[in-house]
Design a protein around this motif. Structure first.
Motif, PDB file in Angstrom:
ATOM      1  N   CYS A 168       0.841  -1.214   0.000  1.00  0.00           N
ATOM      2  CA  CYS A 168       0.000   0.000   0.000  1.00  0.00           C
ATOM      3  C   CYS A 168       0.868   1.253   0.000  1.00  0.00           C
ATOM      4  CB  CYS A 168      -0.930  -0.015   1.216  1.00  0.00           C
ATOM      5  SG  CYS A 168      -2.205  -1.292   1.145  1.00  0.00           S
ATOM      6  N   GLU A 169       1.919   1.222   0.862  1.00  0.00           N
ATOM      7  CA  GLU A 169       2.793   2.385   0.932  1.00  0.00           C
ATOM      8  C   GLU A 169       3.480   2.613  -0.406  1.00  0.00           C
ATOM      9  OE1 GLU A 169       5.433   1.727   4.137  1.00  0.00           O
ATOM     10  OE2 GLU A 169       3.925   2.017   5.713  1.00  0.00           O
TER      11      GLU A 169
ATOM     12  N   SER B  69       2.406   1.887  -3.303  1.00  0.00           N
ATOM     13  CA  SER B  69       1.412   2.430  -4.223  1.00  0.00           C
ATOM     14  C   SER B  69       1.199   3.919  -3.983  1.00  0.00           C
ATOM     15  CB  SER B  69       0.092   1.668  -4.060  1.00  0.00           C
ATOM     16  OG  SER B  69      -0.892   2.197  -4.902  1.00  0.00           O
ATOM     17  N   GLU B  70       1.116   4.295  -2.685  1.00  0.00           N
ATOM     18  CA  GLU B  70       0.945   5.719  -2.364  1.00  0.00           C
ATOM     19  C   GLU B  70       2.164   6.521  -2.798  1.00  0.00           C
ATOM     20  OE1 GLU B  70       0.177   5.892   1.771  1.00  0.00           O
ATOM     21  OE2 GLU B  70      -1.833   4.989   1.647  1.00  0.00           O
ATOM     22  N   ARG B  71       3.351   5.938  -2.557  1.00  0.00           N
ATOM     23  CA  ARG B  71       4.587   6.630  -2.935  1.00  0.00           C
ATOM     24  C   ARG B  71       4.647   6.854  -4.445  1.00  0.00           C
ATOM     25  NH1 ARG B  71       8.144  10.263  -1.492  1.00  0.00           N
ATOM     26  NH2 ARG B  71      10.274   9.842  -2.230  1.00  0.00           N
TER      27      ARG B  71
ATOM     28  N   SER C 227       2.140   7.124  -6.407  1.00  0.00           N
ATOM     29  CA  SER C 227       1.160   8.177  -6.738  1.00  0.00           C
ATOM     30  C   SER C 227       1.732   9.557  -6.451  1.00  0.00           C
ATOM     31  CB  SER C 227      -0.127   7.951  -5.935  1.00  0.00           C
ATOM     32  OG  SER C 227      -0.709   6.700  -6.247  1.00  0.00           O
TER      33      SER C 227
END
Length: 433
Positions: free
Chosen positions: A68-69, A71-73, A75
Motif C-alpha cells: 500500500c505504501e 502504491s501511495e509513494r 502516486s
C-alpha cells in the motif's frame, strides 16, 4: 542341443539384466521422490495460496502494508513529476518572454544609437603619432535642490565655480588658524570651512572665515565632533558629494597645509582627479618599473611590475563629473563597511585598481601634481631644505603629512617662506622623533 541351450541361457540372462535395470530405475525414482518431497514440501512450482479460508500472519500484514505504501509513494511521485513538468513549462514561458524583452531592448538601443550618432561630431583617426584621446569628462548638470542653503553660500564664495574646502572640529583649531592665515596672506578668497562642531563655527565667524555648518546628522555629527584626524578625514568623501552635485569643482584640503601661492593658478583641470603625491622623487611620484626577483623560478626569476606611491587623500582637486562622484560613493561605502580601514588606502585602491574578475574598476582620469609645487613634508625636510638651489623654490603649498608635530612644523614653514626667517626649518629632524 548344446547351441540351443546356450541361446536360451543368453536370452534368460538378457531378460534378467533388463529387469534389474527397471528395478534400479524405480528405486532411483523413489529415492528422488523422497528427496524432493523433503526439500520442497509445498511443491517445486508453488504459487501463494489464496488468503481466504486461512488466517493472515504478521508477515503477510507487513507485506500488504508495504504494498500500500509503495502504491501511495508511486502516486506521490507521479504527482510531483506532473507538478515539475508544469513548473518547467512556466519557466520556459518566462524565459521566452524575457528573451523577447531583451531583444526588444537591444533593438531600441540600436535605434537610439543610430539616431544619436549623426548628432555627435565624428572624426577619422589622424596620422600616426597625432592621435590623442580626451581625458576630460563632461561636468554633471548642477542640481540646486540637493542643498539649497549650501548652494547659496557657494554662489557667494566660489570663484569660477571652484572652491577650497576643509573639514575641521575643535581638535584642530590651532592648525586651522595657521591654515586660513596663510590662505588670506596669499589673497585667496574662494575657500570654505565645513565646521563639524559649534566651537569651530563660532571661531570661523569671529575671524571672518567663510564657514558652513551642516544640518544635523547624528551619525556623521558624532564623528565630526569627537573624531580624530583619520575619522574626520573619512567624512569628507560623504560631504564633498553635495559640492559636486551642485556643479562646483572642489580642492579638498586638510588643515595641516600652508599656502604660499594660489593653487588655482597651477592646476591643469584635464582630469577627473588631480592629486598631491606622497612620492619624494620622479620615480616614486610619477611611477617606475620595479623588478621582482624570485630565484626559484630560474630563467623567469625576474618579474617586472609598475609602481607608484599613493595619492594623498588630504589634498586633491576634483571636477564635478560622474566618475568623481562615483569615486566618492565607492570610498564612502567601503569606509562605512570597513570602519577600521584607512581612508587614504581605500581612496587609492578605488582610484587605481583595474577591472578584474568579480570587480569593476573605476573609469576615472587622474593626474599627479608636481611634487615640488604641491610639496609634502618629506620632500621639504629631507631634500629641499638641504639643497641651496631647491631652497630658492617657492612651492604652492606644503603639506605636513609625514610628521606628527604638525603645528610646530607648519609654523616653521610659515616663518621660513612668508616671514623670511632662514633658519626656521633647521632645528627639525628629517623624520619624526
Amino acid at each position: 542341443m548344446t547351441g540351443r541351450r546356450d541361446g536360451l541361457m543368453r536370452s534368460s540372462s538378457n531378460h534378467s539384466f533388463r529387469m534389474s535395470r527397471i528395478v534400479i530405475a524405480i528405486a532411483i525414482g523413489v529415492v528422488l521422490g523422497f528427496i524432493f518431497a523433503f526439500l520442497y514440501p509445498n511443491g517445486l512450482f508453488r504459487s501463494d495460496p489464496p488468503t481466504s479460508g486461512r488466517r493472515l500472519s504478521k508477515s503477510d500484514l507487513q507485506m500488504a502494508s508495504s504494498d500500500c505504501e509503495s502504491s501511495e509513494r508511486i502516486s506521490m511521485l507521479k504527482a510531483d513529476i506532473i507538478a515539475l513538468k508544469e513548473k518547467n513549462a512556466e519557466l520556459k514561458k518566462q524565459l521566452r518572454e524575457l528573451s523577447q524583452k531583451l531583444l526588444s531592448a537591444e533593438q531600441r538601443k540600436d535605434n537610439a544609437e543610430t539616431e544619436f550618432l549623426p548628432l555627435v561630431q565624428q572624426s577619422k583617426a589622424g596620422a600616426f603619432g597625432t592621435v590623442k584621446a580626451s581625458r576630460t569628462n563632461p561636468n554633471v548638470a548642477p542640481d540646486g535642490s540637493v542643498n539649497p542653503r549650501l548652494a547659496k553660500i557657494l554662489e557667494e564664495v566660489a570663484v569660477k565655480k571652484e572652491i577650497i574646502v576643509a573639514l575641521a572640529n575643535s581638535n584642530v583649531k590651532d592648525m586651522l588658524e595657521v591654515w586660513y592665515t596663510s590662505i588670506k596672506k596669499v589673497g585667496i578668497s574662494n575657500f570654505l570651512v565645513v565646521a563639524l562642531d559649534d566651537e569651530i563655527y563660532s571661531f570661523c565667524k569671529s575671524n571672518n572665515v567663510p564657514v558652513y555648518k551642516r544640518d544635523p546628522d547624528e551619525g556623521v555629527d558624532s564623528i565630526g565632533r569627537t573624531g580624530g584626524n583619520h575619522a574626520v578625514s573619512g567624512l569628507k568623501f560623504r560631504i564633498l558629494r553635495e559640492f559636486l552635485q551642485l556643479g562646483y569643482s572642489v580642492l579638498l584640503s586638510d588643515v595641516d597645509i600652508v599656502y604660499l601661492q594660489n593653487p588655482f593658478d597651477h592646476l591643469h583641470r584635464d582630469s577627473d582627479v588631480e592629486s598631491m603625491t606622497d612620492g619624494h622623487d620622479n620615480r616614486t611620484a610619477y611611477g617606475f618599473n620595479d623588478v621582482f626577483d624570485e630565484p626559484a623560478m630560474g630563467w623567469a626569476r625576474y618579474a617586472h611590475t609598475m609602481r607608484i606611491w599613493v595619492y594623498n587623500s588630504g589634498f586633491f582637486y576634483m571636477r564635478p563629473t560622474v566618475p568623481s562622484i562615483e569615486l566618492l560613493d565607492r570610498v564612502a561605502s567601503r569606509l562605512a563597511r570597513e570602519p577600521k580601514s584607512w581612508d587614504q588606502a581605500v581612496f587609492n585602491e578605488e582610484l587605481f585598481f583595474p577591472s578584474h574578475p568579480g570587480y569593476d574598476g573605476l573609469h576615472a582620469s587622474k593626474r599627479t601634481m608636481d611634487y615640488y609645487l604641491f610639496m609634502n613634508s618629506k620632500v621639504l625636510f629631507k631634500t629641499v631644505r638641504k639643497d641651496a638651489n631647491l631652497r630658492k623654490l617657492k612651492p604652492v603649498v606644503i603639506h605636513v603629512n609625514y610628521h606628527p608635530e604638525k603645528l610646530a612644523r607648519m609654523q616653521a614653514v610659515f616663518e621660513y617662506y612668508v616671514n623670511g626667517k632662514q633658519d626656521a626649518l633647521d632645528s627639525f629632524p628629517d623624520g619624526s622623533q
